[in-house]
Design a protein around this motif. Structure first.
Motif: not given
Length: 213
Positions: A97, A101-102, A120-121
């Protein structure tokens, strides 16, 4: 091996996680269950790795916890029993995760039916749709019927840097996509994961690398 035995409300309660180091032998899992089961303790998850077993159960009082650990240590072949903070599968999920996220690329994963399992974001920003609304839905419905990961899901072949056009609430946009099939131990395709990069970012990167000083 990872087993889950869930009961209503268990996920909300405090838990005790133990690492049991043992000398590999037949029947070790059975012996551990014979210690735990008679105590009517809810087993939340059990993960077995080479020479290590990870047991997550409902929280116990200090005396009960100490007694349980002593009984587990008394099992023939068990070398050590110690409390731990995080189960191995939880740690891997958190690490994954954090990576998802990165990264700046949009990452989408689907199951064998094409239903979205990871969003993902960065993907949320690129496609202007929240993960909450995307997860579980058909990727063709959420993104586009023309994205290459749909064909790759059928033929089991990966692809690199394919150009795709996707319509979002901001209009029609140009992306680069790279995808890989997810296969089980027998080689059957059980899903697909793909990365999306906005072509404007690609152009900016090319410009930053090639511009004159």
């Amino acid at each position: 091996m990872l087993l889950h035995k869930l009961h209503p409300g268990v996920l909300m309660m405090e838990t005790l996680r133990l690492r049991i180091e043992f000398k590999d032998r037949v029947g070790i899992v059975y012996d551990v269950s014979q210690v735990v089961s008679p105590k009517n303790i809810n087993i939340i998850s059990l993960q077995v790795l080479p020479n290590n077993m990870y047991l997550e159960i409902e929280a116990l009082g200090e005396r009960e916890s100490t007694t349980l650990q002593q009984e587990l240590k008394a099992i023939p072949g068990v070398r050590q029993v110690e409390p731990i903070e995080v189960m191995p599968h939880e740690e891997r999920e958190r690490q994954l995760r954090a990576v998802l996220d990165s990264v700046s690329d949009g990452i989408i994963a689907v199951d064998r039916k094409g239903h979205i399992t990871v969003f993902n974001p960065a993907c949320e920003k690129i496609l202007l749709i929240s993960a909450e609304k995307a997860l579980g839905r058909d990727v063709a419905e959420v993104v586009s019927m023309d994205i290459p990961m749909i064909n790759s899901l059928k033929n089991g072949e990966g692809y690199d840097h394919k150009e795709v056009m996707i319509t979002t609430p901001r209009g029609r946009h140009h992306y680069l996509s790279t995808g890989r099939p997810i296969k089980d131990q027998s080689g059957r395709v059980i899903g697909m994961v793909a990365a999306l990069k906005d072509m404007s970012q690609v152009r900016d990167l090319v410009y930053s690398v090639t511009k004159l000083p």
